[in-house]
Scaffold this motif. Structure first.
Motif, short mmCIF file in Angstrom:
data_model
loop_
_atom_site.label_atom_id
_atom_site.label_comp_id
_atom_site.label_asym_id
_atom_site.label_seq_id
_atom_site.Cartn_x
_atom_site.Cartn_y
_atom_site.Cartn_z
N ARG A 305 37.89 43.47 32.94
CA ARG A 305 36.49 43.20 33.28
C ARG A 305 35.68 44.49 33.35
O ARG A 305 34.53 44.54 32.95
CB ARG A 305 36.42 42.46 34.61
N LEU A 306 36.30 45.55 33.88
CA LEU A 306 35.61 46.83 33.99
C LEU A 306 35.24 47.38 32.61
O LEU A 306 34.26 48.13 32.49
CB LEU A 306 36.48 47.85 34.73
N ARG A 307 35.99 47.00 31.59
CA ARG A 307 35.73 47.49 30.24
C ARG A 307 34.84 46.55 29.43
O ARG A 307 34.48 46.86 28.29
CB ARG A 307 37.05 47.69 29.50
N THR A 308 34.51 45.40 29.99
CA THR A 308 33.74 44.39 29.27
C THR A 308 32.24 44.65 29.39
O THR A 308 31.76 44.92 30.50
CB THR A 308 34.05 42.98 29.83
N PRO A 309 31.49 44.62 28.29
CA PRO A 309 30.03 44.81 28.36
C PRO A 309 29.38 43.80 29.31
O PRO A 309 29.83 42.65 29.42
CB PRO A 309 29.59 44.56 26.92
N GLY A 310 28.34 44.23 29.98
CA GLY A 310 27.69 43.41 30.99
C GLY A 310 27.24 42.05 30.51
O GLY A 310 27.33 41.05 31.25
N ASP A 311 26.76 41.95 29.28
CA ASP A 311 26.25 40.67 28.79
C ASP A 311 27.37 39.69 28.45
O ASP A 311 27.11 38.53 28.12
CB ASP A 311 25.36 40.89 27.56
N GLN A 312 28.63 40.13 28.53
CA GLN A 312 29.76 39.25 28.22
C GLN A 312 30.56 38.87 29.47
O GLN A 312 31.57 38.16 29.37
CB GLN A 312 30.69 39.92 27.21
N LEU A 313 30.11 39.30 30.63
CA LEU A 313 30.84 39.04 31.87
C LEU A 313 30.66 37.60 32.33
O LEU A 313 29.56 37.06 32.26
CB LEU A 313 30.38 39.99 32.98
N VAL A 314 31.74 37.00 32.84
CA VAL A 314 31.64 35.66 33.41
C VAL A 314 31.15 35.78 34.85
O VAL A 314 31.45 36.75 35.54
CB VAL A 314 33.00 34.92 33.38
N ALA A 315 30.39 34.77 35.31
CA ALA A 315 29.82 34.82 36.65
C ALA A 315 30.78 34.27 37.70
O ALA A 315 30.66 34.58 38.89
CB ALA A 315 28.51 34.04 36.68
N SER A 316 31.73 33.46 37.26
CA SER A 316 32.66 32.83 38.20
C SER A 316 34.05 32.76 37.59
O SER A 316 34.20 32.43 36.41
CB SER A 316 32.16 31.43 38.56
N TYR A 317 35.06 33.08 38.40
CA TYR A 317 36.43 33.01 37.90
C TYR A 317 37.38 32.86 39.09
O TYR A 317 37.36 33.67 40.02
CB TYR A 317 36.80 34.27 37.11
N HIS A 318 38.20 31.81 39.07
CA HIS A 318 39.21 31.59 40.10
C HIS A 318 40.57 31.46 39.43
O HIS A 318 40.72 30.69 38.47
CB HIS A 318 38.92 30.32 40.91
N ALA A 319 41.56 32.19 39.91
CA ALA A 319 42.93 32.08 39.41
C ALA A 319 43.83 31.72 40.59
O ALA A 319 43.92 32.47 41.56
CB ALA A 319 43.38 33.40 38.78
N ILE A 320 44.48 30.56 40.50
CA ILE A 320 45.28 30.04 41.62
C ILE A 320 46.74 29.96 41.19
O ILE A 320 47.06 29.35 40.17
CB ILE A 320 44.78 28.66 42.07
N SER A 321 47.62 30.57 41.99
CA SER A 321 49.05 30.57 41.69
C SER A 321 49.79 29.71 42.72
O SER A 321 49.38 29.60 43.87
CB SER A 321 49.60 31.99 41.73
N SER A 322 50.91 29.13 42.29
CA SER A 322 51.72 28.29 43.17
C SER A 322 52.80 29.10 43.85
O SER A 322 53.34 30.06 43.28
CB SER A 322 52.36 27.15 42.37
N SER A 323 53.12 28.71 45.07
CA SER A 323 54.21 29.34 45.82
C SER A 323 55.47 28.50 45.68
O SER A 323 55.43 27.35 45.25
CB SER A 323 53.82 29.47 47.29
N GLU A 324 56.58 29.08 46.09
CA GLU A 324 57.89 28.40 46.01
C GLU A 324 58.42 28.19 47.42
O GLU A 324 58.34 29.07 48.27
CB GLU A 324 58.86 29.28 45.20
N LEU A 325 58.95 27.00 47.67
CA LEU A 325 59.64 26.74 48.94
C LEU A 325 61.11 27.08 48.74
O LEU A 325 61.81 26.40 47.98
CB LEU A 325 59.47 25.28 49.36
#
Length: 337
Positions: A305-325
């Motif tokens: 993201r730091l290397r991505t031009p400003g006009d190509q940046l997404v405004a929202s992003y969520h990444a959810i990972s699962s845990s293990e029991l």
């Protein structure tokens, strides 16, 4: 302090040539660049980051803001982030807030003032408006916890699902009186994890009154105090479920001090999977979050993201990972069942 002038004197070059060579100017030959780099290393030259940034350069420093680093959970996150960033040419600068909003805001201000390339933060429950305003001046991403106000960019775990599966395991063993000891609902992780426990009860149509909820600060001290209160109850729970890595340490310490046998007298599920949880006697059943992959994915995505031009940046992003029991020997059927 060694300066570019010292390197110029050593090599017989002009100061401007030294500066261009150190900055990778294409007008300077590779032979000269190598000679300058070698001389700089021999003399112990350290580049002046503020000066380089004033000339239009960029920082390779990323601020990492954590509540603490005294347990394996956050320490592992910091290690994974540091390794990932280092491979990509960035350096992690660590800040410890102790979950204090004032300290958090001060550290955010210092990072912004130092013009870091970006900030990765695990926000406190009381992230101040001034802190939010400062964050909007620099690229940032939230990790594990989520606070409204900063940019809608977040990497976390499915807290609801993780805790529902853990509570379901205890309920399926026959436990009804479960003590849930965890962080306050003021934290996003605290809210979602408690929702998961309630969901496990609802799905089995078990009265939620059988659940004892003890919420406080995510520390070992709180875990100990909560367990002592649980053990003093007239009809005490038969199982304890932890919703925090630090809290788990306090739970185990309090049960050991009270000579409560695990799992014959009290079943226990911890949160996080430090090395000691496997060799403890009995080995502790735990919720194991994917710390390594979560931190690595966050770091790589953020640097991209730091290397991505400003006009190509997404405004929202969520990444959810699962845990293990991870089932071990600290859980069993209630006594007398």
């Amino acid at each position: 302090m060694v300066t570019t002038k010292d390197i110029a004197i050593k090599l017989g070059f002009s100061v401007s040539t030294i500066g261009r060579a150190l900055s990778g100017d294409p007008r300077i030959s590779e032979k000269t660049k190598q000679a300058v780099r070698k001389a700089a290393e021999e003399l112990g030259y350290v580049g002046n980051l503020p000066a380089r940034m004033m000339r239009g350069g960029s920082s390779n420093l990323i601020g990492l803001i954590l509540p603490d680093i005294q347990n394996d959970f956050f320490a592992s996150i910091a290690q994974a982030l540091s390794e990932s960033c280092d491979r990509e040419g960035y350096r992690i600068v660590l800040s410890i807030t102790g979950d204090d909003p004032e300290t958090e805001m001060r550290h955010i201000r210092d990072f912004v003032g130092a013009r870091v390339a970006g900030i990765i933060l695990v926000p406190s429950a009381g992230l101040k408006r001034e802190g939010v305003a400062l964050l909007r001046q620099v690229p940032h991403v939230q990790l594990l916890r989520y606070a409204s106000g900063p940019d809608d960019l977040w990497f976390g775990i499915d807290d609801n699902d993780a805790m529902e599966r853990a509570a379901s395991h205890l309920l399926d063993l026959g436990h009804r009186r479960i003590a849930y000891v965890a962080a306050s609902e003021r934290l996003s992780t605290g809210r979602r994890r408690l929702e998961g426990v309630h969901e496990a009860y609802r799905k089995r149509d078990i009265a939620p009154e059988a659940l004892t909820v003890c919420l406080g600060t995510p520390t070992a001290t709180w875990g100990e105090r909560a367990v002592n209160e649980v053990l003093a109850m007239p009809e005490r729970p038969t199982a304890i479920l932890s919703g925090s890595a630090h809290v788990t340490m306090g739970i185990i310490a309090a049960l050991r001090r009270a000579r409560v046998d695990i799992p014959d007298q009290m079943s226990v599920i911890g949160f996080g999977d430090p090395n000691w949880s496997e060799w403890w006697q009995p080995p502790i059943t735990v919720i194991r979050p994917p710390i390594q992959s979560l931190a690595t994915n966050c770091a790589l995505w953020f640097m991209d993201r730091l290397r991505t031009p400003g006009d190509q940046l997404v405004a929202s992003y969520h990444a959810i990972s699962s845990s293990e029991l991870v089932l071990r020997s600290s859980t069993g059927r209630p006594a007398g069942d």
